[in-house]
Design an enzyme around this catalytic site. Structure first.
Site, PDB file in Angstrom:
ATOM      1  N   LYS A 110      43.984  42.862  21.219  1.00 34.65           N
ATOM      2  CA  LYS A 110      45.223  43.625  21.395  1.00 34.65           C
ATOM      3  C   LYS A 110      46.111  43.555  20.151  1.00 34.65           C
ATOM      4  O   LYS A 110      46.779  44.532  19.833  1.00 34.65           O
ATOM      5  CB  LYS A 110      46.016  43.146  22.626  1.00 34.65           C
ATOM      6  CG  LYS A 110      45.296  43.326  23.950  1.00 34.65           C
ATOM      7  CD  LYS A 110      45.356  44.756  24.472  1.00 34.65           C
ATOM      8  CE  LYS A 110      44.667  44.846  25.821  1.00 34.65           C
ATOM      9  NZ  LYS A 110      44.105  46.118  26.193  1.00 34.65           N
ATOM     10  N   LYS A 192      33.878  48.410  24.716  1.00 34.57           N
ATOM     11  CA  LYS A 192      34.022  48.700  26.152  1.00 34.57           C
ATOM     12  C   LYS A 192      34.906  49.924  26.408  1.00 34.57           C
ATOM     13  O   LYS A 192      35.781  50.252  25.604  1.00 34.57           O
ATOM     14  CB  LYS A 192      34.549  47.469  26.894  1.00 34.57           C
ATOM     15  CG  LYS A 192      36.023  47.211  26.730  1.00 34.57           C
ATOM     16  CD  LYS A 192      36.531  46.268  27.822  1.00 34.57           C
ATOM     17  CE  LYS A 192      38.036  46.357  27.900  1.00 34.57           C
ATOM     18  NZ  LYS A 192      38.600  46.511  29.198  1.00 34.57           N
ATOM     19  N   LYS A 195      41.131  52.115  29.221  1.00 42.91           N
ATOM     20  CA  LYS A 195      42.021  53.214  29.592  1.00 42.91           C
ATOM     21  C   LYS A 195      43.133  53.466  28.586  1.00 42.91           C
ATOM     22  O   LYS A 195      43.806  54.482  28.675  1.00 42.91           O
ATOM     23  CB  LYS A 195      42.562  53.027  31.011  1.00 42.91           C
ATOM     24  CG  LYS A 195      43.368  51.776  31.270  1.00 42.91           C
ATOM     25  CD  LYS A 195      43.874  51.804  32.712  1.00 42.91           C
ATOM     26  CE  LYS A 195      43.665  50.513  33.447  1.00 42.91           C
ATOM     27  NZ  LYS A 195      44.446  49.374  32.972  1.00 42.91           N
TER      28      LYS A 195
HETATM   29  P1  ATP Z   1      43.552  48.502  29.060  1.00 42.22           P
HETATM   30  O1  ATP Z   1      43.045  49.607  28.229  1.00 42.22           O
HETATM   31  O2  ATP Z   1      44.913  48.714  29.640  1.00 42.22           O
HETATM   32  O3  ATP Z   1      43.339  47.156  28.466  1.00 42.22           O
HETATM   33  P2  ATP Z   1      41.247  48.419  30.784  1.00 42.22           P
HETATM   34  O4  ATP Z   1      40.594  49.753  30.874  1.00 42.22           O
HETATM   35  O5  ATP Z   1      40.578  47.384  29.973  1.00 42.22           O
HETATM   36  O6  ATP Z   1      42.734  48.606  30.378  1.00 42.22           O
HETATM   37  P3  ATP Z   1      42.190  46.638  32.872  1.00 42.22           P
HETATM   38  O7  ATP Z   1      43.371  47.018  33.655  1.00 42.22           O
HETATM   39  O8  ATP Z   1      42.343  45.645  31.788  1.00 42.22           O
HETATM   40  O9  ATP Z   1      41.456  47.925  32.265  1.00 42.22           O
HETATM   41  O10 ATP Z   1      41.049  46.128  33.830  1.00 42.22           O
HETATM   42  C1  ATP Z   1      40.984  46.307  35.228  1.00 42.22           C
HETATM   43  C2  ATP Z   1      39.654  45.788  35.742  1.00 42.22           C
HETATM   44  O11 ATP Z   1      38.598  46.608  35.260  1.00 42.22           O
HETATM   45  C3  ATP Z   1      39.328  44.373  35.266  1.00 42.22           C
HETATM   46  O12 ATP Z   1      38.651  43.688  36.299  1.00 42.22           O
HETATM   47  C4  ATP Z   1      38.407  44.581  34.105  1.00 42.22           C
HETATM   48  O13 ATP Z   1      37.544  43.497  33.889  1.00 42.22           O
HETATM   49  C5  ATP Z   1      37.653  45.811  34.568  1.00 42.22           C
HETATM   50  N1  ATP Z   1      37.177  46.599  33.432  1.00 42.22           N
HETATM   51  C6  ATP Z   1      37.940  47.114  32.444  1.00 42.22           C
HETATM   52  N2  ATP Z   1      37.191  47.792  31.579  1.00 42.22           N
HETATM   53  C7  ATP Z   1      35.913  47.708  32.034  1.00 42.22           C
HETATM   54  C8  ATP Z   1      34.666  48.219  31.563  1.00 42.22           C
HETATM   55  N3  ATP Z   1      34.602  48.926  30.466  1.00 42.22           N
HETATM   56  N4  ATP Z   1      33.548  47.924  32.261  1.00 42.22           N
HETATM   57  C9  ATP Z   1      33.612  47.185  33.389  1.00 42.22           C
HETATM   58  N5  ATP Z   1      34.761  46.685  33.886  1.00 42.22           N
HETATM   59  C10 ATP Z   1      35.893  46.929  33.225  1.00 42.22           C
END
Ligand code: ATP
Ligand code: LTN
Length: 325
Positions: A110, A192, A195
């Site tokens: 981050k 990964k 969002k």
């Molecule tokens: P941000 O972009 O805000 O960091 P994010 O897409 O990584 O968001 P989070 O809110 O951090 O999403 O994660 C919510 C849940 O989804 C968590 O349990 C996280 O481990 C899971 N998750 C996030 N991205 C992935 C992915 N690419 N594949 C599988 N699980 C995911």
């Protein structure tokens, strides 16, 4: 078993969030005591607009309900509605070292992504997450792979607290899905799906058919044309195969056989069809829920009342043990 998990209301929930986390929550709620949180305080650690936050909280609640979480079977609530989270996070900070927090991969990622937004709460993020988990005497934390390190640190903090002050906390275990724990970006399959990245990289859970088609057909694939699962040599197609397998219920082996010699385009077209059909019920439910804002608010308020009872009882113990009476 007591289950706890959460999602940051930071934008559109994508199929990675669904396959890595939410999908597994749906089956867990049948036989366990489940608590699912919308972690709004965590959302403040990366750039955001206050006026978008409320919308994102409602949108995340809609995702929870549209995906199949049932408020009669689990507790759904917003983190900032239960003040004990922030209080416990502060206390846990007193037994956690700076080095442990600086070592966290998510923190490093981050600060690389937002060098203009390096704030103390971003560093302290895992303390708040540990508080979320420990307040509810959680046994299992179902999350995607990226959150495993935070759950490991939570275990360490719980052990340390129990040793130092006397036993209060349970050591929660991470629960990763066998497949789909790390869905990759459609544009760069070595990182990964996230969002807060470019929307081209993810498919939103409520994506329209035209968007699904556009994004899947434009998804980065690998040299060659064979449909073969090999995450190191063919990360793009392997990611699409994983998504295909999880939404269709077919194994990777079956899919490799089905698409043998058919080329990327035929495979992608089938995936588009599958995704359009699989996501349609979510879109339909979302539409229904959009006009029921009061109902959603009530669910979250009721959830917060139930969560507060558990959180307050843990905090009473914590305060006693730490000498805060
Ligand atoms: P941000 O972009 O805000 O960091 P994010 O897409 O990584 O968001 P989070 O809110 O951090 O999403 O994660 C919510 C849940 O989804 C968590 O349990 C996280 O481990 C899971 N998750 C996030 N991205 C992935 C992915 N690419 N594949 C599988 N699980 C995911
Ligand atoms: N850090 C998590 C969200 C989160 C969480 C939690 C997950 C905050 N508190 C407690 C499980 C348990 C993320 O997905 N970024």
């Amino acid at each position: 078993m007591r289950i706890f998990s959460g999602i940051r209301p930071t934008g559109e929930i994508h199929i990675g969030n669904y396959l890595g986390a939410i999908k597994n929550w749906i089956s867990l709620q049948e036989k366990n005591e489940c608590i699912f949180c919308i972690v709004d305080l965590h959302a403040l650690t990366t750039p955001y607009k206050p006026k978008d936050l409320e919308k994102n909280i409602t949108e995340t609640a809609i995702v929870y309900l549209a995906a199949g979480l049932d408020p009669t079977k689990c507790i759904l609530f917003v983190q900032s509605d239960v003040k004990e989270h922030a209080e416990l996070a502060w206390l846990l900070g007193t037994i956690t070292s700076l080095g442990e927090l600086k070592r966290m991969t998510q923190f490093k990622e981050k600060i690389r992504k937002h060098p203009e937004y390096i704030n103390a709460s971003l560093l302290n993020y895992p303390l708040l997450m540990a508080a979320d988990i420990l307040l509810y005497q959680t046994d299992l934390v179902p999350v995607g792979k990226d959150q495993q390190q935070h759950v490991e640190l939570t275990r360490e903090i719980a052990r340390r607290f129990n040793r130092k002050f006397g036993k209060v906390f349970k050591e929660a275990k991470v629960l990763l899905p066998k497949m789909g724990a790390r869905i990759m970006s459609l544009q760069d399959p070595r990182k990964k799906m996230s969002k807060t990245d470019d929307p081209k990289e993810y498919i939103e859970l409520f994506a329209k058919p035209t968007e699904i088609r556009k994004k899947i057909m434009a998804a980065v694939t690998d040299p060659g044309k064979e449909i073969k699962y090999n995450p190191t040599k063919k990360p793009g197609i392997s990611n699409l195969l994983t998504i295909f397998s999880l939404f269709s219920g077919k194994s990777i082996k079956e899919l490799e056989k089905e698409f043998k010699g058919k080329g990327y385009e035929r495979f992608k077209k089938s995936l588009v069809k599958l995704l359009i059909n699989s996501l349609e019920p979510f879109r339909r439910k979302r539409k229904e829920l959009l006009s029921r804002e009061v109902y959603i608010k009530e669910i979250l308020q009721k959830g917060a009342r139930r969560a507060r009872i558990i959180a307050q009882s843990t905090m009473q113990e914590v305060r006693k043990k730490m000498g805060l009476i």
